[in-house]
Motif scaffolding. Structure first.
Motif, PDB file in Angstrom:
ATOM      1  N   TRP A 116      -8.744  -0.592  -4.801  1.00  0.00           N
ATOM      2  CA  TRP A 116      -7.574   0.188  -5.191  1.00  0.00           C
ATOM      3  C   TRP A 116      -7.574   0.452  -6.697  1.00  0.00           C
TER       4      TRP A 116
ATOM      5  N   GLN B  83       0.271   0.077 -11.258  1.00  0.00           N
ATOM      6  CA  GLN B  83      -0.575  -0.024 -10.078  1.00  0.00           C
ATOM      7  C   GLN B  83      -1.395  -1.307 -10.028  1.00  0.00           C
TER       8      GLN B  83
ATOM      9  N   ASP C 192      -9.878   3.238  -7.534  1.00  0.00           N
ATOM     10  CA  ASP C 192      -9.302   4.540  -7.192  1.00  0.00           C
ATOM     11  C   ASP C 192      -8.230   4.957  -8.197  1.00  0.00           C
TER      12      ASP C 192
ATOM     13  N   VAL D 208       1.517   8.853  -6.490  1.00  0.00           N
ATOM     14  CA  VAL D 208       1.768  10.288  -6.332  1.00  0.00           C
ATOM     15  C   VAL D 208       2.874  10.742  -7.284  1.00  0.00           C
TER      16      VAL D 208
ATOM     17  N   ASP E 240       0.826  -1.207   0.000  1.00  0.00           N
ATOM     18  CA  ASP E 240       0.000   0.000   0.000  1.00  0.00           C
ATOM     19  C   ASP E 240       0.858   1.254   0.000  1.00  0.00           C
TER      20      ASP E 240
ATOM     21  N   ARG F 213       2.520   1.577  -3.441  1.00  0.00           N
ATOM     22  CA  ARG F 213       1.536   1.965  -4.442  1.00  0.00           C
ATOM     23  C   ARG F 213       1.213   3.462  -4.346  1.00  0.00           C
ATOM     24  N   THR F 214       0.982   3.907  -3.116  1.00  0.00           N
ATOM     25  CA  THR F 214       0.655   5.321  -2.926  1.00  0.00           C
ATOM     26  C   THR F 214       1.817   6.204  -3.358  1.00  0.00           C
ATOM     27  N   GLU F 215       3.023   5.798  -2.977  1.00  0.00           N
ATOM     28  CA  GLU F 215       4.221   6.555  -3.349  1.00  0.00           C
ATOM     29  C   GLU F 215       4.371   6.633  -4.869  1.00  0.00           C
TER      30      GLU F 215
END
Length: 418
Positions: free
Chosen positions: A385, A281, A388, A251, A243, A246-248
């Motif tokens: 995910w 992703q 999103d 962004v 997680d 993925r977020t890193e």
């Protein structure tokens, strides 16, 4: 009245360094040696004539069955029973019973051992181990012991919940069979380097396949404890950082695409960057982005996967046309779903088992301008995910219609590419 023990035998009992007592043919105490008096703080005068359970301060239902077995001719060897001292202090005792061999007595000889101290230590260790086990099972980190071949021998923590496999799966499991092919050589080399020297340590990130076939990013540290007799393996501590990574990456990908847009980059490399962001992703699928331009259709895929343009266009038109609203609605279908009709047949013939799509809405028109569509080689459900990510990607897709001319209606489009 309980007859006294034979004088000669009584002398032997008194001289014995171990707590030993003699029971008569009914199971009552006939003799109680000095070691018994010292160990259990009960004088012989207060014990002789009583049952063994009373002499030890033990529950009768724990001791009486053992005495009955011994009187019936069986030998009772080292059975642990609870007891109490005269002041009520609890004890733990080990009892052994057998025929005394004393003529005309028909009784039993009983050897007693006070293991209260050992039991206290065992209880403390057991409590400590249980506490440690619960702590390890409650944290996100896992601890796994691998043998020299990379097979799992033992483990603790949430290893079964991180990847979803049952506990039995990890019995002698080759962990390298779960490593992503692109990471396999690097991880095998690192494992060999750790094994080369006792105490050697290494840290790395790798992708591991979970129970549903998707890839999880795992951060791990391995220590060579093969020579440690208490471990005898490579101790690996791991943490699921999927997680966070993925977020890193999401962004960072957003920032890169926004820079391309701000610099006025051509639409092709911008769409390509968006498609690559989505593929990174989702991990196991291939992404195609279609946007509408006056007089032609444009289809872009990442360079790693060659998708048929007309198939991506048809899928996007079919799935987005099925959406209840044209906003951030992601529609997922199995290739075998009758709702896909002929497009589903074409999807299966191309080797794909499922797909999802989200419409791209024009920033100025508020109408569908195209689609982001992903296909997968397994029949799988869309994740939260992925929804999103698709929504973020749809907002990043530049609209060629606003820069070049009037919007082209979507869906449906003809299944062809320019």
């Amino acid at each position: 009245m309980t007859p006294p023990a034979p004088a000669g035998f009584d002398l032997v009992l008194r001289a014995a360094p171990l707590p030993i007592c003699l029971l008569d043919g009914r199971g009552y105490v006939l003799a109680w040696n000095q070691a018994c008096e010292d160990s259990f703080e009960r004088r012989a005068a207060s014990v002789v004539g009583s049952s063994l359970a009373d002499a030890l301060g033990s529950p009768s239902d724990h001791v009486a069955p053992l005495v009955s077995l011994a009187l019936a001719g069986d030998v009772v060897r080292q059975v642990r029973v609870p007891g109490r001292r005269p002041d009520g202090t609890p004890m733990q005792l080990v009892v052994s019973l057998g025929s005394s061999g004393v003529r005309d007595q028909g009784g039993l000889i009983c050897v007693l051992t006070d293991v209260t101290a050992e039991a206290r230590v065992e209880h403390t260790l057991r409590t400590s181990e249980n506490r440690l086990r619960k702590i390890l099972q409650s944290i996100n980190d896992t601890i796994t012991v691998l043998d020299e071949h990379g097979h799992s021998r033992d483990g603790s923590g949430s290893v079964t919940t991180i990847l979803g496999y049952p506990l039995s799966f990890w019995d002698d499991q080759d962990v390298f069979a779960l490593v992503h092919p692109d990471d396999l050589v690097r991880m095998a080399t690192l494992f060999d380097e750790v094994k080369a020297a006792p105490g050697a340590r290494a840290r790395a990130e790798m992708r591991i396949r979970d129970v549903d076939g998707s890839w999880q990013t795992i951060e791990g540290t391995g220590v060579n404890l093969l020579d440690d007799p208490d471990v005898g393996g490579v101790l690996v501590t791991t943490r699921n950082v999927t997680d966070a990574k993925r977020t890193e990456q999401l962004v960072a990908g957003q920032a890169n695409i926004l820079r391309l847009v701000a610099r006025g980059a051509a639409i092709d490399p911008t769409l390509l960057a968006v498609a690559e962001l989505v593929e990174r992703q989702i991990g196991t699928g291939s992404c195609g982005i279609v946007v509408a331009e006056p007089g032609r259709r444009r289809q872009v895929v990442t360079p790693h996967h060659q998708l048929a343009g007309d198939l991506i266009i048809a899928l996007g038109a079919t799935l987005d046309g099925a959406a209840a609203s044209p906003g951030h609605t992601l529609v997922s279908r199995s290739a075998a779903d009758p709702a896909l009709g002929a497009v589903g047949v074409r999807l299966a013939e191309a080797g794909w088992a499922s797909c999802w799509s989200m419409a791209v809405i024009g920033a100025t028109t508020g109408r569908p301008d195209g689609s982001i569509t992903c296909v997968f080689d397994t029949d799988r459900a869309v994740t939260t995910w992925e929804h999103d990510v698709a929504a973020v990607a749809a907002d990043l897709v530049p609209s060629p219609s606003t820069a070049i001319g009037p919007s082209v209606a979507w869906p449906p489009w003809p299944c062809s590419t320019a």
